[in-house]
Scaffold this motif. Structure first.
Motif, PDB file in Angstrom:
ATOM      1  N   LEU A 336       1.901  20.094 -33.018  1.00 36.16           N
ATOM      2  CA  LEU A 336       3.322  20.128 -32.834  1.00 36.16           C
ATOM      3  C   LEU A 336       4.440  19.970 -33.955  1.00 36.16           C
ATOM      4  O   LEU A 336       5.360  20.500 -34.032  1.00 36.16           O
ATOM      5  CB  LEU A 336       3.552  18.876 -31.907  1.00 36.16           C
ATOM      6  N   LYS A 337       3.904  19.267 -35.054  1.00 32.47           N
ATOM      7  CA  LYS A 337       4.796  19.105 -36.066  1.00 32.47           C
ATOM      8  C   LYS A 337       4.176  19.623 -37.385  1.00 32.47           C
ATOM      9  O   LYS A 337       3.041  19.666 -37.412  1.00 32.47           O
ATOM     10  CB  LYS A 337       5.265  17.629 -36.378  1.00 32.47           C
ATOM     11  N   PRO A 338       4.827  20.201 -38.363  1.00 32.45           N
ATOM     12  CA  PRO A 338       3.985  20.786 -39.470  1.00 32.45           C
ATOM     13  C   PRO A 338       3.060  19.700 -40.227  1.00 32.45           C
ATOM     14  O   PRO A 338       2.965  18.546 -40.250  1.00 32.45           O
ATOM     15  CB  PRO A 338       4.964  20.886 -40.783  1.00 32.45           C
ATOM     16  N   TYR A 339       2.124  20.384 -40.837  1.00 28.99           N
ATOM     17  CA  TYR A 339       0.932  19.703 -41.648  1.00 28.99           C
ATOM     18  C   TYR A 339       1.660  18.766 -42.749  1.00 28.99           C
ATOM     19  O   TYR A 339       2.955  19.070 -43.146  1.00 28.99           O
ATOM     20  CB  TYR A 339       0.189  20.547 -42.185  1.00 28.99           C
ATOM     21  N   ALA A 340       1.004  17.744 -43.182  1.00 26.97           N
ATOM     22  CA  ALA A 340       1.400  16.870 -44.207  1.00 26.97           C
ATOM     23  C   ALA A 340       1.577  17.914 -45.575  1.00 26.97           C
ATOM     24  O   ALA A 340       1.169  18.655 -45.767  1.00 26.97           O
ATOM     25  CB  ALA A 340       0.700  15.765 -44.417  1.00 26.97           C
ATOM     26  N   GLU A 445      -8.675  14.287 -43.260  1.00 23.09           N
ATOM     27  CA  GLU A 445      -7.713  14.401 -42.102  1.00 23.09           C
ATOM     28  C   GLU A 445      -6.540  13.818 -42.382  1.00 23.09           C
ATOM     29  O   GLU A 445      -5.431  14.103 -42.178  1.00 23.09           O
ATOM     30  CB  GLU A 445      -8.565  13.469 -40.836  1.00 23.09           C
ATOM     31  N   ILE A 446      -6.500  12.744 -43.359  1.00 20.19           N
ATOM     32  CA  ILE A 446      -5.508  12.000 -43.829  1.00 20.19           C
ATOM     33  C   ILE A 446      -4.537  13.027 -44.602  1.00 20.19           C
ATOM     34  O   ILE A 446      -3.261  13.052 -44.787  1.00 20.19           O
ATOM     35  CB  ILE A 446      -5.868  10.699 -44.527  1.00 20.19           C
ATOM     36  N   GLN A 447      -5.562  13.869 -45.754  1.00 18.44           N
ATOM     37  CA  GLN A 447      -4.677  14.829 -46.533  1.00 18.44           C
ATOM     38  C   GLN A 447      -3.887  15.736 -45.678  1.00 18.44           C
ATOM     39  O   GLN A 447      -2.832  16.009 -46.070  1.00 18.44           O
ATOM     40  CB  GLN A 447      -5.671  15.386 -47.240  1.00 18.44           C
ATOM     41  N   GLN A 451      -1.074   9.959 -42.918  1.00 16.68           N
ATOM     42  CA  GLN A 451      -1.622   8.837 -42.198  1.00 16.68           C
ATOM     43  C   GLN A 451      -1.111   8.372 -41.063  1.00 16.68           C
ATOM     44  O   GLN A 451      -1.771   7.997 -40.241  1.00 16.68           O
ATOM     45  CB  GLN A 451      -1.031   7.666 -43.295  1.00 16.68           C
ATOM     46  N   GLU A 452       0.284   8.673 -40.690  1.00 11.75           N
ATOM     47  CA  GLU A 452       0.734   8.348 -39.340  1.00 11.75           C
ATOM     48  C   GLU A 452       0.119   9.054 -38.169  1.00 11.75           C
ATOM     49  O   GLU A 452      -0.469   8.302 -37.139  1.00 11.75           O
ATOM     50  CB  GLU A 452       2.325   8.618 -39.353  1.00 11.75           C
ATOM     51  N   ARG A 510     -11.131   2.160 -37.747  1.00 10.86           N
ATOM     52  CA  ARG A 510      -9.909   3.297 -37.799  1.00 10.86           C
ATOM     53  C   ARG A 510      -8.642   2.583 -37.196  1.00 10.86           C
ATOM     54  O   ARG A 510      -7.504   2.404 -37.344  1.00 10.86           O
ATOM     55  CB  ARG A 510     -10.365   4.559 -37.227  1.00 10.86           C
ATOM     56  N   ASN A 511      -9.106   1.937 -35.777  1.00 12.74           N
ATOM     57  CA  ASN A 511      -7.945   1.559 -35.047  1.00 12.74           C
ATOM     58  C   ASN A 511      -8.475   0.350 -34.111  1.00 12.74           C
ATOM     59  O   ASN A 511      -9.102   0.554 -33.083  1.00 12.74           O
ATOM     60  CB  ASN A 511      -7.348   2.580 -34.080  1.00 12.74           C
TER      61      ASN A 511
END
Length: 583
Positions: A336-340, A445-447, A451-452, A510-511
């Motif tokens: 939905l929003k651009p990649y980091a 995945e973080i890259q 992180q969010e 992870r969570n």
């Protein structure tokens, strides 16, 4: 003939459980002698009340009694095989809800197998060289299992392969199966140049001059002229399937939802039917039909309808599998929003869908109208929303039903879409081994996501509270360790299940807010998997009238430290009332 009594070990606690009133026996008349009796155990039925018994009786392939030890005695005859569980745990047979049956075994048998190789370029080259020298007859060399981690930011390049083989095309898939590492010969024979456009949803990785670098992500159609030459034969598939079947039994797996092969689904359906009729098959199966944007839904529905002749208590044929996007590490998930920014893509890059919303809507609606389920691979929040919208559209056209359309992976969901999934009855095909913060894919995945968004992945407690039915699976060969007990531990701890590999270390969590109970995770791998197969009236719980598919475990995993779940062993696997694996 004296009855046989088998005692399983000395560990475990006797659970008296809750005994079942009128559901204890198939009939109130004098009990017929059972072929198999299990007693003195902790039998987790996974029925609607999550009842626990201590004994079960089986006649041939069917459960006829579930209850206490005293009640089961009337089923014991001279020829009954009696197993004294000595407090051990019994669950319904495990079901892998998303797997590519025999793919890993085929890779081991017929290709360059890098899955067990340390992620190191020199080691990859050595394995390729050894395989190529052993197989000079192969026109195209294929392989599987390399880790992107081995290559750094540059990624896999054709030059590394050219050093070993330059006269034959080489195509090596990464661990996800979405990326292909190819040599110069492959690019030449496929006609891939600086001017070649990537297919919808895919990427051609390029060097500083804009030339193809040797890595393709979700762009397999560009090399289809070469991969066609390496297709698996039905004979090869069946050979690998029997290996897969034996390995599954050792892990307690008695049912699978298989999501694709390079062999046409109708061929596999008949193959499985023929095999089932021999009486030697030890897995219940559901093989999905494959589809891509542009396929005629009427033709696929016709093939599914023709396939109904092969439906039995061993095989169900009821679903279609397709892809909307790729994978985050390959930068082909649709977001939905651009990649980091750390993904090193254009500022507004969000990936691309493989379907248009309109064509996906119409396809899902057509399948739904005919009574079939659609299973969709989606690993971005935008692709997931596309599927949820398509199911909503289908229900608007056809009326809402218990369709069990399935969002595979469901790793990244916009919070607003979670209650929508629950309301629409969309299943989620989860891979619990991915729930923890592993040192390889998590970093990628973080890259790519930041992180969010990484922290927003796999919110299984939120999904559970929204009423979403989730299944447990491995997506093997993406994850070759497809032991359900590993997945169960990951869901409970959100941490690594591997002693010496991060188990119990908060760094790998992870969570922590998304942990669920052992019973929740058992549902993933038992009754929920059976529902996904549309076979819950036959399997998935230990109840009178159901098939006798069960697993005996060394210890009661609800009573031990969560970190010990993955160390629990399968003592035996029972399929259709017969022991098909014995430790």
């Amino acid at each position: 003939m004296k009855r046989k009594v088998i005692v399983f070990g000395l560990v475990g606690l006797l659970i008296l459980g809750t005994f079942f009133g009128c559901s204890k026996a198939a009939s109130t008349k004098e009990a017929e002698s059972a072929t198999l009796v299990l007693k003195n155990g902790a039998i987790y039925t996974m029925d609607e009340e999550d009842r626990v018994a201590s004994a079960v009786a089986v006649i041939n392939d069917q459960i006829v009694y579930v209850g206490d030890d005293a009640g089961v005695e009337s089923y014991v005859g001279d020829d009954t095989e009696v197993i004294d569980l000595d407090g051990k745990m019994v669950t319904p047979g495990f079901i892998d809800g998303h797997i590519h049956a025999a793919s890993d075994q085929l890779s081991r048998l017929y290709s360059v197998y890098l899955t067990d190789t340390e992620p190191d370029i020199k080691l990859y080259q050595a394995a390729l060289k050894e395989f190529a020298e052993k197989h000079p007859e192969l026109e195209v060399i294929i392989g599987r299992g390399f880790q992107l981690k081995a290559f750094g930011d540059e990624g896999p390049t054709k030059d590394v392969l050219d050093e070993i083989i330059s006269d034959r095309p080489v195509i090596i898939s990464d661990t996800s199966g979405h990326g292909d590492w190819v040599n110069t010969k492959t690019l030449e024979m496929a006609g891939i140049t600086k001017d070649t456009q990537a297919p919808a949803g895919g990427e051609i990785y390029r060097d500083a001059n804009g030339e193809p670098s040797g890595y393709l992500s979700d762009a397999g159609e560009l090399i289809a002229n070469l991969t066609e030459k390496t297709k698996t034969t039905p004979e090869q598939f069946f050979e690998a399937f029997k290996v897969f079947e034996d390995e599954s039994a050792a892990k307690g797996i008695t049912g699978i939802n298989s999501m694709g092969s390079d062999i046409a689904a109708p061929v596999i359906w008949k193959m499985m039917d023929d095999y089932a009729k021999t009486g030697e098959m030890t897995l219940r199966v559901k093989f999905a039909h494959r589809a891509v944007d542009g396929d005629d839904p009427a033709q696929i529905v016709k093939e599914l309808q023709d396939g109904q002749q092969y439906v039995s208590d061993m095989q169900n044929i009821i679903d279609i599998k397709t892809f909307i996007d790729g994978v985050p590490e390959g930068k082909t998930s649709y977001l939905l929003k651009p990649y980091a920014a750390t993904a090193n893509m254009a500022e507004d890059y969000r990936g691309e869908a493989m379907w248009s919303q309109e064509s996906l809507n119409e396809f899902v609606a057509a399948a739904d109208k005919a009574g079939y389920a659609v299973d969709v691979h989606a690993m971005g929040d935008a692709s997931s929303r596309m599927f949820i919208d398509a199911v909503e559209y289908a229900f608007e056209q056809n009326g809402k039903r218990d369709a069990r359309h399935n969002l595979i992976h469901a790793n990244l969901l916009d919070p607003a879409d979670i209650p929508r999934m629950g309301e629409l009855g969309i299943y989620a095909g989860m891979q619990p081994i991915w729930f923890y913060k592993d040192p390889i894919f998590s970093q990628l995945e973080i890259q790519m996501l930041g992180q969010e968004r990484f922290d927003q992945e796999y919110v299984i407690r939120d999904m559970l509270e929204a009423g979403i039915i989730m299944t447990g699976s491995s997506d093997s060969p993406v994850t070759t360790d497809n032991r359900p007990l590993i997945g169960i531990e990951c869901g409970v701890t959100q941490c690594s299940p591997y002693p010496g590999g991060g188990q119990g270390d908060p760094v790998f969590v992870r969570n922590v807010n998304q942990t669920v109970s052992v019973i929740d995770m058992l549902r993933f791998y038992t009754i929920n998997g059976a529902k996904e197969m549309f076979m819950e009236k036959t399997i998935g719980s230990i109840e009178v009238g159901k098939k006798a598919d069960m697993v005996v475990l060394t210890q009661d995993i609800t009573k031990i430290k969560p970190d010990d779940i993955s160390e629990t062993e399968v003592v035996s696997t029972i399929f259709n009332g017969k022991i098909v694996y014995q430790k």
